[in-house]
Scaffold this motif. Structure first.
Motif, PDB file in Angstrom:
ATOM      1  N   GLY A  29     -11.517 -16.161  63.493  1.00  0.00           N
ATOM      2  CA  GLY A  29     -10.186 -16.291  64.061  1.00  0.00           C
ATOM      3  C   GLY A  29      -9.803 -15.149  64.984  1.00  0.00           C
ATOM      4  O   GLY A  29      -8.612 -14.938  65.257  1.00  0.00           O
ATOM      5  N   LYS A  30     -10.790 -14.429  65.505  1.00  0.00           N
ATOM      6  CA  LYS A  30     -10.513 -13.264  66.355  1.00  0.00           C
ATOM      7  C   LYS A  30     -10.704 -13.556  67.841  1.00  0.00           C
ATOM      8  O   LYS A  30     -10.478 -12.687  68.676  1.00  0.00           O
ATOM      9  CB  LYS A  30     -11.400 -12.086  65.933  1.00  0.00           C
ATOM     10  CG  LYS A  30     -11.108 -11.620  64.513  1.00  0.00           C
ATOM     11  CD  LYS A  30     -12.050 -10.509  64.074  1.00  0.00           C
ATOM     12  CE  LYS A  30     -11.758 -10.086  62.637  1.00  0.00           C
ATOM     13  NZ  LYS A  30     -12.701  -9.041  62.168  1.00  0.00           N
ATOM     14  N   LEU A  31     -11.147 -14.759  68.168  1.00  0.00           N
ATOM     15  CA  LEU A  31     -11.220 -15.222  69.557  1.00  0.00           C
ATOM     16  C   LEU A  31     -10.506 -16.562  69.638  1.00  0.00           C
ATOM     17  O   LEU A  31     -10.657 -17.405  68.747  1.00  0.00           O
ATOM     18  CB  LEU A  31     -12.668 -15.396  70.015  1.00  0.00           C
ATOM     19  CG  LEU A  31     -13.538 -14.156  70.193  1.00  0.00           C
ATOM     20  CD1 LEU A  31     -14.923 -14.551  70.682  1.00  0.00           C
ATOM     21  CD2 LEU A  31     -12.906 -13.162  71.154  1.00  0.00           C
ATOM     22  N   ALA A  32      -9.756 -16.759  70.710  1.00  0.00           N
ATOM     23  CA  ALA A  32      -9.032 -18.016  70.875  1.00  0.00           C
ATOM     24  C   ALA A  32      -9.869 -19.064  71.596  1.00  0.00           C
ATOM     25  O   ALA A  32      -9.724 -20.263  71.362  1.00  0.00           O
ATOM     26  CB  ALA A  32      -7.732 -17.781  71.644  1.00  0.00           C
ATOM     27  N   ILE A  33     -10.743 -18.615  72.490  1.00  0.00           N
ATOM     28  CA  ILE A  33     -11.573 -19.533  73.275  1.00  0.00           C
ATOM     29  C   ILE A  33     -12.993 -18.996  73.317  1.00  0.00           C
ATOM     30  O   ILE A  33     -13.203 -17.802  73.556  1.00  0.00           O
ATOM     31  CB  ILE A  33     -11.047 -19.667  74.726  1.00  0.00           C
ATOM     32  CG1 ILE A  33      -9.618 -20.221  74.744  1.00  0.00           C
ATOM     33  CG2 ILE A  33     -11.967 -20.562  75.556  1.00  0.00           C
ATOM     34  CD1 ILE A  33      -8.985 -20.211  76.128  1.00  0.00           C
ATOM     35  N   VAL A  34     -13.948 -19.859  73.096  1.00  0.00           N
ATOM     36  CA  VAL A  34     -15.346 -19.494  73.274  1.00  0.00           C
ATOM     37  C   VAL A  34     -16.026 -20.625  74.044  1.00  0.00           C
ATOM     38  O   VAL A  34     -15.790 -21.795  73.776  1.00  0.00           O
ATOM     39  CB  VAL A  34     -16.057 -19.230  71.925  1.00  0.00           C
ATOM     40  CG1 VAL A  34     -16.081 -20.474  71.057  1.00  0.00           C
ATOM     41  CG2 VAL A  34     -17.456 -18.690  72.140  1.00  0.00           C
ATOM     42  N   ILE A  35     -16.816 -20.249  75.051  1.00  0.00           N
ATOM     43  CA  ILE A  35     -17.507 -21.243  75.883  1.00  0.00           C
ATOM     44  C   ILE A  35     -18.999 -21.105  75.628  1.00  0.00           C
ATOM     45  O   ILE A  35     -19.605 -20.078  75.938  1.00  0.00           O
ATOM     46  CB  ILE A  35     -17.203 -21.034  77.376  1.00  0.00           C
ATOM     47  CG1 ILE A  35     -15.695 -21.143  77.628  1.00  0.00           C
ATOM     48  CG2 ILE A  35     -17.953 -22.067  78.222  1.00  0.00           C
ATOM     49  CD1 ILE A  35     -15.290 -20.807  79.048  1.00  0.00           C
ATOM     50  N   ASP A  36     -19.579 -22.126  75.045  1.00  0.00           N
ATOM     51  CA  ASP A  36     -21.021 -22.080  74.809  1.00  0.00           C
ATOM     52  C   ASP A  36     -21.532 -23.484  74.533  1.00  0.00           C
ATOM     53  O   ASP A  36     -21.090 -24.426  75.174  1.00  0.00           O
ATOM     54  CB  ASP A  36     -21.358 -21.115  73.668  1.00  0.00           C
ATOM     55  CG  ASP A  36     -22.733 -20.491  73.859  1.00  0.00           C
ATOM     56  OD1 ASP A  36     -23.732 -21.201  73.654  1.00  0.00           O
ATOM     57  OD2 ASP A  36     -22.811 -19.303  74.214  1.00  0.00           O
ATOM     58  N   ALA A  37     -22.399 -23.626  73.542  1.00  0.00           N
ATOM     59  CA  ALA A  37     -23.135 -24.871  73.365  1.00  0.00           C
ATOM     60  C   ALA A  37     -22.580 -25.740  72.241  1.00  0.00           C
ATOM     61  O   ALA A  37     -21.896 -25.259  71.345  1.00  0.00           O
ATOM     62  CB  ALA A  37     -24.604 -24.541  73.062  1.00  0.00           C
ATOM     63  N   THR A  38     -22.926 -27.012  72.292  1.00  0.00           N
ATOM     64  CA  THR A  38     -22.538 -27.924  71.222  1.00  0.00           C
ATOM     65  C   THR A  38     -23.165 -27.509  69.892  1.00  0.00           C
ATOM     66  O   THR A  38     -22.679 -27.907  68.831  1.00  0.00           O
ATOM     67  CB  THR A  38     -22.977 -29.361  71.565  1.00  0.00           C
ATOM     68  OG1 THR A  38     -24.379 -29.364  71.869  1.00  0.00           O
ATOM     69  CG2 THR A  38     -22.207 -29.899  72.745  1.00  0.00           C
ATOM     70  N   SER A  39     -24.229 -26.700  69.931  1.00  0.00           N
ATOM     71  CA  SER A  39     -24.870 -26.243  68.698  1.00  0.00           C
ATOM     72  C   SER A  39     -23.968 -25.331  67.881  1.00  0.00           C
ATOM     73  O   SER A  39     -24.229 -25.089  66.704  1.00  0.00           O
ATOM     74  CB  SER A  39     -26.181 -25.516  69.025  1.00  0.00           C
ATOM     75  OG  SER A  39     -25.947 -24.423  69.880  1.00  0.00           O
ATOM     76  N   PHE A  40     -22.902 -24.811  68.472  1.00  0.00           N
ATOM     77  CA  PHE A  40     -21.932 -24.006  67.723  1.00  0.00           C
ATOM     78  C   PHE A  40     -21.176 -24.839  66.688  1.00  0.00           C
ATOM     79  O   PHE A  40     -20.690 -24.311  65.688  1.00  0.00           O
ATOM     80  CB  PHE A  40     -20.886 -23.423  68.690  1.00  0.00           C
ATOM     81  CG  PHE A  40     -21.250 -22.094  69.280  1.00  0.00           C
ATOM     82  CD1 PHE A  40     -22.565 -21.750  69.538  1.00  0.00           C
ATOM     83  CD2 PHE A  40     -20.261 -21.172  69.590  1.00  0.00           C
ATOM     84  CE1 PHE A  40     -22.890 -20.528  70.091  1.00  0.00           C
ATOM     85  CE2 PHE A  40     -20.571 -19.941  70.144  1.00  0.00           C
ATOM     86  CZ  PHE A  40     -21.899 -19.618  70.395  1.00  0.00           C
ATOM     87  N   ALA A  41     -21.043 -26.126  66.947  1.00  0.00           N
ATOM     88  CA  ALA A  41     -20.082 -26.951  66.213  1.00  0.00           C
ATOM     89  C   ALA A  41     -20.302 -26.939  64.710  1.00  0.00           C
ATOM     90  O   ALA A  41     -19.354 -26.791  63.936  1.00  0.00           O
ATOM     91  CB  ALA A  41     -20.125 -28.380  66.743  1.00  0.00           C
ATOM     92  N   GLY A  42     -21.542 -27.086  64.262  1.00  0.00           N
ATOM     93  CA  GLY A  42     -21.812 -27.171  62.839  1.00  0.00           C
ATOM     94  C   GLY A  42     -21.305 -25.968  62.065  1.00  0.00           C
ATOM     95  O   GLY A  42     -20.766 -26.098  60.964  1.00  0.00           O
ATOM     96  N   ARG A  43     -21.449 -24.787  62.641  1.00  0.00           N
ATOM     97  CA  ARG A  43     -20.988 -23.583  61.954  1.00  0.00           C
ATOM     98  C   ARG A  43     -19.477 -23.413  62.058  1.00  0.00           C
ATOM     99  O   ARG A  43     -18.808 -23.045  61.095  1.00  0.00           O
ATOM    100  CB  ARG A  43     -21.684 -22.351  62.531  1.00  0.00           C
ATOM    101  CG  ARG A  43     -21.299 -21.078  61.802  1.00  0.00           C
ATOM    102  CD  ARG A  43     -21.984 -19.867  62.382  1.00  0.00           C
ATOM    103  NE  ARG A  43     -21.641 -18.673  61.615  1.00  0.00           N
ATOM    104  CZ  ARG A  43     -21.854 -17.440  62.040  1.00  0.00           C
ATOM    105  NH1 ARG A  43     -22.423 -17.235  63.205  1.00  0.00           N
ATOM    106  NH2 ARG A  43     -21.515 -16.411  61.305  1.00  0.00           N
ATOM    107  N   LEU A  44     -18.915 -23.680  63.230  1.00  0.00           N
ATOM    108  CA  LEU A  44     -17.493 -23.428  63.434  1.00  0.00           C
ATOM    109  C   LEU A  44     -16.602 -24.440  62.718  1.00  0.00           C
ATOM    110  O   LEU A  44     -15.466 -24.134  62.372  1.00  0.00           O
ATOM    111  CB  LEU A  44     -17.176 -23.419  64.930  1.00  0.00           C
ATOM    112  CG  LEU A  44     -17.872 -22.321  65.737  1.00  0.00           C
ATOM    113  CD1 LEU A  44     -17.439 -22.379  67.188  1.00  0.00           C
ATOM    114  CD2 LEU A  44     -17.596 -20.939  65.154  1.00  0.00           C
ATOM    115  N   PHE A  45     -17.096 -25.633  62.489  1.00  0.00           N
ATOM    116  CA  PHE A  45     -16.324 -26.649  61.770  1.00  0.00           C
ATOM    117  C   PHE A  45     -16.613 -26.647  60.265  1.00  0.00           C
ATOM    118  O   PHE A  45     -16.046 -27.441  59.535  1.00  0.00           O
ATOM    119  CB  PHE A  45     -16.612 -28.040  62.335  1.00  0.00           C
ATOM    120  CG  PHE A  45     -15.850 -28.360  63.590  1.00  0.00           C
ATOM    121  CD1 PHE A  45     -14.649 -29.054  63.534  1.00  0.00           C
ATOM    122  CD2 PHE A  45     -16.326 -27.975  64.832  1.00  0.00           C
ATOM    123  CE1 PHE A  45     -13.942 -29.363  64.683  1.00  0.00           C
ATOM    124  CE2 PHE A  45     -15.624 -28.261  65.995  1.00  0.00           C
ATOM    125  CZ  PHE A  45     -14.431 -28.961  65.927  1.00  0.00           C
TER     126      PHE A  45
END
Length: 209
Positions: A29-45
């Motif tokens: 919760g320390k960044l409001a926006i991050v631009i990267d890959a769809t591979s982030f989704a599993g961890r962030l959700f």
């Protein structure tokens, strides 16, 4: 513009943070926006790894005047080096690690949210889509990519910026380092671009191009 918004709104360590650090900061919760890959989704959700798992919105990167330009299809390929002493065992592992059985094993032990999001079309069935709120977005983005139409003008390579030659990692490191110096205020933009260009030309000449 990028330098300006980083200086005004970016994390204090933006010049040294990388792929992992930015993902972790967002999950905390320390960044409001991050631009990267769809591979982030599993961890962030995933509620086990992200404090913001239920507060996330996702969108495609803005593209400007050439809509296909920002989409990029990448591959985390499993390669077998020619030096391996056990090529048959290595092949068996690759077949298993990319199989439906592996996907089901991850889902059973770690939950559907942790399943590799872009490895198999068959993953995107009812169970996965019911448990992964990003699933429809991810598969739609993957299917819309055309690797031969990334740039408005014709270029002699495939994709938006990756050039499949052995020298590319060194070029990427050199250019990235110079851009980082610009972001930190150590070089002007013109200086960073000129120095990066000279280094790239040197690498290409030494490689015999």
């Amino acid at each position: 513009y990028y330098k300006d918004i980083l200086a005004r709104f970016g994390h204090p360590d933006y010049a040294s943070n990388g792929w992992y650090e930015n993902q972790q900061l967002f999950a905390e919760g320390k960044l409001a926006i991050v631009i990267d890959a769809t591979s982030f989704a599993g961890r962030l959700f995933n509620p086990d790894t992200s404090t913001v798992h239920n507060k996330i919105g996702i969108a495609a990167v803005p593209t400007g005047r050439y809509p296909p330009g920002a989409r990029w299809l990448w591959s985390w390929s499993l390669a077998i080096p020619v030096s391996t002493k056990l090529p048959s065992a290595a092949q068996d592992f690759v077949l298993w690690a990319t199989s439906k059985d592996y996907i089901r094993r991850v889902a059973a032990t770690q939950g559907w949210i942790s399943v590799p999001p872009g490895s198999r079309l068959s993953t995107y069935g009812e169970e996965y889509r019911a448990n992964a709120p990003f699933a429809d977005f991810v598969i739609r983005e993957i299917q819309q990519v055309d690797p031969n139409k990334f740039t408005e003008q014709d270029v002699p390579y495939t994709g938006p910026q990756f050039v499949a030659i052995p020298e590319f990692p060194a070029i990427g490191n050199q250019v990235g380092f110079k851009m980082n110096q610009y972001l930190k205020g150590e070089l002007s933009l013109d200086e960073a671009l000129q120095q990066a260009q000279r280094q790239v030309e040197t690498i290409m000449r030494q490689a015999g191009y």
